[in-house]
Scaffold this motif. Structure first.
Motif, mmCIF file in Angstrom:
data_model
loop_
_atom_site.group_PDB
_atom_site.id
_atom_site.type_symbol
_atom_site.label_atom_id
_atom_site.label_comp_id
_atom_site.label_asym_id
_atom_site.label_seq_id
_atom_site.Cartn_x
_atom_site.Cartn_y
_atom_site.Cartn_z
ATOM 1 N N GLN A 1 -2.070 9.800 4.081
ATOM 2 C CA GLN A 1 -1.173 9.285 3.067
ATOM 3 C C GLN A 1 -0.775 7.868 3.444
ATOM 4 O O GLN A 1 -0.414 7.584 4.575
ATOM 5 C CB GLN A 1 0.076 10.160 2.942
ATOM 6 C CG GLN A 1 -0.195 11.503 2.334
ATOM 7 C CD GLN A 1 1.074 12.340 2.259
ATOM 8 O OE1 GLN A 1 2.105 11.976 2.777
ATOM 9 N NE2 GLN A 1 0.960 13.460 1.591
ATOM 10 N N ALA A 2 -0.857 6.995 2.458
ATOM 11 C CA ALA A 2 -0.537 5.600 2.722
ATOM 12 C C ALA A 2 0.966 5.386 2.750
ATOM 13 O O ALA A 2 1.721 6.133 2.158
ATOM 14 C CB ALA A 2 -1.171 4.740 1.651
ATOM 15 N N GLU A 3 1.337 4.376 3.469
ATOM 16 C CA GLU A 3 2.740 3.980 3.544
ATOM 17 C C GLU A 3 2.877 2.654 2.810
ATOM 18 O O GLU A 3 2.023 1.784 2.931
ATOM 19 C CB GLU A 3 3.136 3.788 5.013
ATOM 20 C CG GLU A 3 3.043 5.038 5.837
ATOM 21 C CD GLU A 3 4.354 5.789 5.891
ATOM 22 O OE1 GLU A 3 5.395 5.175 5.670
ATOM 23 O OE2 GLU A 3 4.305 7.000 6.141
ATOM 24 N N ALA B 1 -2.009 4.508 -2.642
ATOM 25 C CA ALA B 1 -1.283 5.314 -3.627
ATOM 26 C C ALA B 1 -1.184 4.608 -4.976
ATOM 27 O O ALA B 1 -0.765 5.214 -5.969
ATOM 28 C CB ALA B 1 0.117 5.633 -3.116
ATOM 29 N N LYS B 2 -1.560 3.322 -5.012
ATOM 30 C CA LYS B 2 -1.476 2.507 -6.223
ATOM 31 C C LYS B 2 -0.056 2.482 -6.784
ATOM 32 O O LYS B 2 0.175 2.702 -7.962
ATOM 33 C CB LYS B 2 -2.505 2.952 -7.254
ATOM 34 C CG LYS B 2 -3.925 2.742 -6.752
ATOM 35 C CD LYS B 2 -4.960 2.947 -7.807
ATOM 36 C CE LYS B 2 -6.314 2.578 -7.202
ATOM 37 N NZ LYS B 2 -7.383 2.699 -8.155
ATOM 38 N N THR B 3 0.884 2.189 -5.886
ATOM 39 C CA THR B 3 2.286 2.086 -6.265
ATOM 40 C C THR B 3 2.872 0.826 -5.645
ATOM 41 O O THR B 3 2.286 0.232 -4.743
ATOM 42 C CB THR B 3 3.104 3.295 -5.774
ATOM 43 O OG1 THR B 3 3.026 3.358 -4.341
ATOM 44 C CG2 THR B 3 2.605 4.596 -6.382
ATOM 45 N N GLY B 4 4.041 0.467 -6.108
ATOM 46 C CA GLY B 4 4.704 -0.685 -5.527
ATOM 47 C C GLY B 4 6.029 -0.966 -6.177
ATOM 48 O O GLY B 4 6.441 -0.299 -7.129
ATOM 49 N N ASP C 1 8.543 -1.760 -10.994
ATOM 50 C CA ASP C 1 8.262 -0.578 -10.178
ATOM 51 C C ASP C 1 7.114 0.274 -10.713
ATOM 52 O O ASP C 1 6.882 1.371 -10.235
ATOM 53 C CB ASP C 1 9.520 0.273 -10.026
ATOM 54 C CG ASP C 1 10.071 0.751 -11.356
ATOM 55 O OD1 ASP C 1 9.478 0.442 -12.424
ATOM 56 O OD2 ASP C 1 11.100 1.436 -11.344
ATOM 57 N N LYS C 2 6.388 -0.261 -11.683
ATOM 58 C CA LYS C 2 5.234 0.467 -12.202
ATOM 59 C C LYS C 2 4.023 -0.456 -12.151
ATOM 60 O O LYS C 2 3.906 -1.389 -12.933
ATOM 61 C CB LYS C 2 5.502 0.934 -13.629
ATOM 62 C CG LYS C 2 6.593 1.976 -13.714
ATOM 63 C CD LYS C 2 6.903 2.335 -15.163
ATOM 64 C CE LYS C 2 8.062 3.286 -15.245
ATOM 65 N NZ LYS C 2 9.344 2.702 -14.839
ATOM 66 N N PHE C 3 3.136 -0.178 -11.203
ATOM 67 C CA PHE C 3 1.946 -1.003 -11.019
ATOM 68 C C PHE C 3 0.765 -0.362 -11.741
ATOM 69 O O PHE C 3 0.527 0.838 -11.606
ATOM 70 C CB PHE C 3 1.596 -1.114 -9.534
ATOM 71 C CG PHE C 3 2.424 -2.102 -8.761
ATOM 72 C CD1 PHE C 3 1.820 -2.939 -7.837
ATOM 73 C CD2 PHE C 3 3.790 -2.211 -8.937
ATOM 74 C CE1 PHE C 3 2.556 -3.866 -7.112
ATOM 75 C CE2 PHE C 3 4.538 -3.115 -8.223
ATOM 76 C CZ PHE C 3 3.924 -3.953 -7.310
#
Length: 189
Positions: free
Chosen positions: A19-21, A63-66, A107-109
């Motif tokens: 799992q990515a951090e 996770a393709k988030t940010g 907050d939505k990438f």
């Protein structure tokens, strides 16, 4: 039974490690600019930029988030004409004394492959907040040879209606639509 538990524990540990951090990046003010473009009385396009800005990006490619937090100092506006800058920060336009900063929190990438294609969030300007989606025309990460750290960034843009933020001066001769362009680079911390 012990063999099954050990295998399950190893599988769980491997999954957790995979799992990515999220990684934090500090926005580089020398490579980050927020500019605006608006048509002036149906003739030429007036452009300006804000010279002072700061913020951070938390980014997790796997996770393709940010999350992005960007603050812009309104009084740092620069059009190349000092007298015009003074008019723009005044009470008729940006009201920089009352509203000294604008913020974007995203907050939505969105991704196309492994590249960021858009960031959705909220733009707060002149005391009003509205949802916006910054669309990327370019995005990349690279190892900066000077600072020896990863740098990620790109070119993003959005068109807003300035009246949604309470800026109605000059309407309809100066159009309601304003294009914002955000050129950003952020350094991994």
């Amino acid at each position: 039974m012990t063999h099954k538990l050990t295998f399950a524990a190893l599988a769980l540990a491997a999954a957790t490690a995979a799992q990515a951090e999220p990684t934090t990046y500090q926005i580089d003010p020398s490579h980050t600019f927020v500019t605006f473009e608006v048509v002036h009385y149906g003739t030429s396009t007036v452009r300006g930029r804000f010279d002072k800005k700061e913020g951070t990006v938390q980014f997790d490619r796997a996770a393709k988030t940010g999350k992005v937090e960007l603050t812009i100092d309104i009084a740092s506006i620069s059009t190349g004409v000092e007298a015009f800058n003074g008019q723009l920060v005044g009470e008729r336009w940006f009201k920089a004394t009352e509203f000294p900063s604008a913020t974007f929190t995203g907050d939505k990438f969105g991704f196309t492959g492994d590249k960021v294609s858009e960031v959705a969030g909220t733009l707060t300007f002149m005391g009003k907040s509205n949802p916006v989606v910054l669309e990327a025309s370019n995005f990349n990460c690279y190892l900066n040879p000077l600072v020896k750290r990863e740098v990620c960034g790109g070119d993003f843009s959005v068109t807003i209606q300035r009246s949604q933020y309470g800026m109605t001066q000059g309407l309809p001769n100066i159009p309601d639509t304003v294009r914002l362009v955000v050129q950003v680079e952020a350094v991994k911390q």
